[in-house]
Enzyme design. Structure first.
Site, short mmCIF file in Angstrom:
data_model
loop_
_atom_site.label_atom_id
_atom_site.label_comp_id
_atom_site.label_asym_id
_atom_site.label_seq_id
_atom_site.Cartn_x
_atom_site.Cartn_y
_atom_site.Cartn_z
N HIS A 1 0.85 -1.19 0.00
CA HIS A 1 0.00 0.00 0.00
C HIS A 1 0.88 1.24 0.00
O HIS A 1 1.25 1.77 1.05
CB HIS A 1 -0.92 -0.02 1.21
CG HIS A 1 -2.05 0.95 1.11
ND1 HIS A 1 -2.29 1.92 2.06
CD2 HIS A 1 -3.00 1.11 0.15
CE1 HIS A 1 -3.35 2.64 1.70
NE2 HIS A 1 -3.78 2.16 0.54
N CYS B 1 11.39 0.83 16.12
CA CYS B 1 11.91 -0.40 15.53
C CYS B 1 13.06 -0.06 14.58
O CYS B 1 14.15 -0.61 14.69
CB CYS B 1 10.81 -1.15 14.79
SG CYS B 1 9.50 -1.75 15.86
N ARG C 1 16.25 -2.54 14.99
CA ARG C 1 16.49 -3.44 16.13
C ARG C 1 15.46 -4.56 16.19
O ARG C 1 15.72 -5.64 16.73
CB ARG C 1 16.49 -2.65 17.43
CG ARG C 1 15.24 -1.81 17.71
CD ARG C 1 14.37 -2.38 18.78
NE ARG C 1 13.08 -1.71 18.86
CZ ARG C 1 12.01 -2.27 19.38
NH1 ARG C 1 12.04 -3.50 19.84
NH2 ARG C 1 10.86 -1.61 19.42
N SER C 2 14.26 -4.34 15.62
CA SER C 2 13.19 -5.35 15.61
C SER C 2 12.47 -5.27 14.28
O SER C 2 12.08 -4.18 13.86
CB SER C 2 12.23 -5.10 16.76
OG SER C 2 11.14 -6.00 16.72
N CYS C 3 12.30 -6.42 13.62
CA CYS C 3 11.76 -6.40 12.26
C CYS C 3 10.71 -7.48 12.05
O CYS C 3 11.01 -8.68 12.14
CB CYS C 3 12.89 -6.58 11.26
SG CYS C 3 12.28 -6.73 9.57
N ASP C 4 9.49 -7.04 11.77
CA ASP C 4 8.39 -7.90 11.34
C ASP C 4 8.56 -8.12 9.84
O ASP C 4 8.23 -7.27 9.04
CB ASP C 4 7.07 -7.19 11.67
CG ASP C 4 5.83 -7.88 11.12
OD1 ASP C 4 5.96 -8.84 10.34
OD2 ASP C 4 4.72 -7.44 11.46
N ASN D 1 9.30 -0.61 5.50
CA ASN D 1 10.54 0.03 5.95
C ASN D 1 11.51 0.23 4.80
O ASN D 1 12.12 1.30 4.66
CB ASN D 1 11.20 -0.80 7.05
CG ASN D 1 10.31 -1.05 8.24
OD1 ASN D 1 10.26 -2.18 8.75
ND2 ASN D 1 9.58 -0.05 8.71
N ALA E 1 0.53 -7.85 14.88
CA ALA E 1 0.80 -8.18 16.29
C ALA E 1 1.02 -6.88 17.05
O ALA E 1 1.87 -6.08 16.68
CB ALA E 1 2.03 -9.07 16.39
#
Length: 264
Positions: A51, A146, A166-169, A177, A263
């Site tokens: 999107h 993130c 540092r945190s990746c979905d 991203n 989440a």
């Protein structure tokens, strides 16, 4: 976007089972890097539809220094709704840190303005950095950053950027991203009379949520298509004067969207 699919496959086959803040559970790896040559096309995932409206408006929202979802709602973007309070506020998240980092003596630092000045006047500096990870304000943020830290690099007339996330979905967040920071590099390069170079993505805890595994397997069955091209239709007075209609993506022919729960 072969690099993205290779990462997804690696997490599926090598990821450790871990618990997480959301209670969903993940397959996770630690430490991964991908490089995207922005001269070869705009890195927007083609194995599912992304999107783009949300990606562009979110970046413009960050650049405004905004931390309330009202602007996003005005433009039919809901990606931050799950974390906003009843007034639409998110606390001192990305926009606040990028544009108005509070110092102990009461000043506020516009990191993006600082970076622009560095790129124009001291492009060989090794300190052209923006951080959203403000330890003193983490507890006030609806969601800790993130994509936390990014650095610019100029060589041979090209502007490159490396992001530490540092945190990746991997399934839902990462395509956003990658495209968002690639767009930012194009914008910064235009403002500094440079060509876009590479976008380098470096991930820490890089994971697939347990309720995204079937969607990831479906996506891996799809053949990537040629990358689209980003066209910026005008050069505004400053980085902060871009509008949604300034951007056009040519040749984006993705596979159908794949839905998955967020989440929280």
């Amino acid at each position: 976007m072969k690099q993205y699919l290779e990462l997804m496959n690696k997490v599926l086959h090598e990821g450790a089972q871990k618990d997480d803040r959301t209670g969903t559970g993940t397959l996770s790896i630690f430490g991964h890097q991908m490089r995207f040559n922005l001269q070869e096309g705009f890195p927007l995932v083609t194995t599912k539809r992304c999107h783009l409206r949300s990606i562009i408006h979110e970046l413009l929202w960050f650049l405004k220094g905004d931390t309330n979802v009202a602007y996003l709602h005005e433009n039919n973007v809901t990606i931050w709704d799950e974390w906003a309070d009843e007034n639409g506020d998110l606390g001192p998240v990305y926009g606040k840190q990028w544009r108005s980092w509070a110092t102990p003596d009461g000043r506020h630092i516009d990191q993006l303005e600082t970076v622009l000045n560095q790129l124009k006047n001291d492009p060989d500096s090794r300190r052209i950095i923006v951080s959203a990870w403000n330890v003193g304000e983490l507890d006030k943020m609806a969601l800790a950053p993130c994509h936390a830290f990014f650095q610019f690099y100029v060589a041979n007339g090209k502007l490159s950027c490396q992001l530490y996330q540092r945190s990746c979905d991997v399934f839902l967040g990462l395509p956003f991203n990658i495209a968002s920071y690639a767009l930012l590099v194009h914008m910064m390069a235009q403002q500094c009379d440079l060509e876009p170079g590479d976008f380098v993505w470096t991930g820490g805890d890089t994971h697939l949520y347990s309720n995204h595994l079937e969607q990831a397997r479906l996506q891996l069955t799809r053949e990537p298509r040629p990358l689209p091209k980003l066209v910026i239709k005008r050069k505004p007075e400053s980085l902060f004067d871009y509008r949604f209609e300034d951007f056009e993506i040519e040749g984006y022919d993705p596979h159908p969207a794949i839905k998955a729960p967020v989440a929280i």
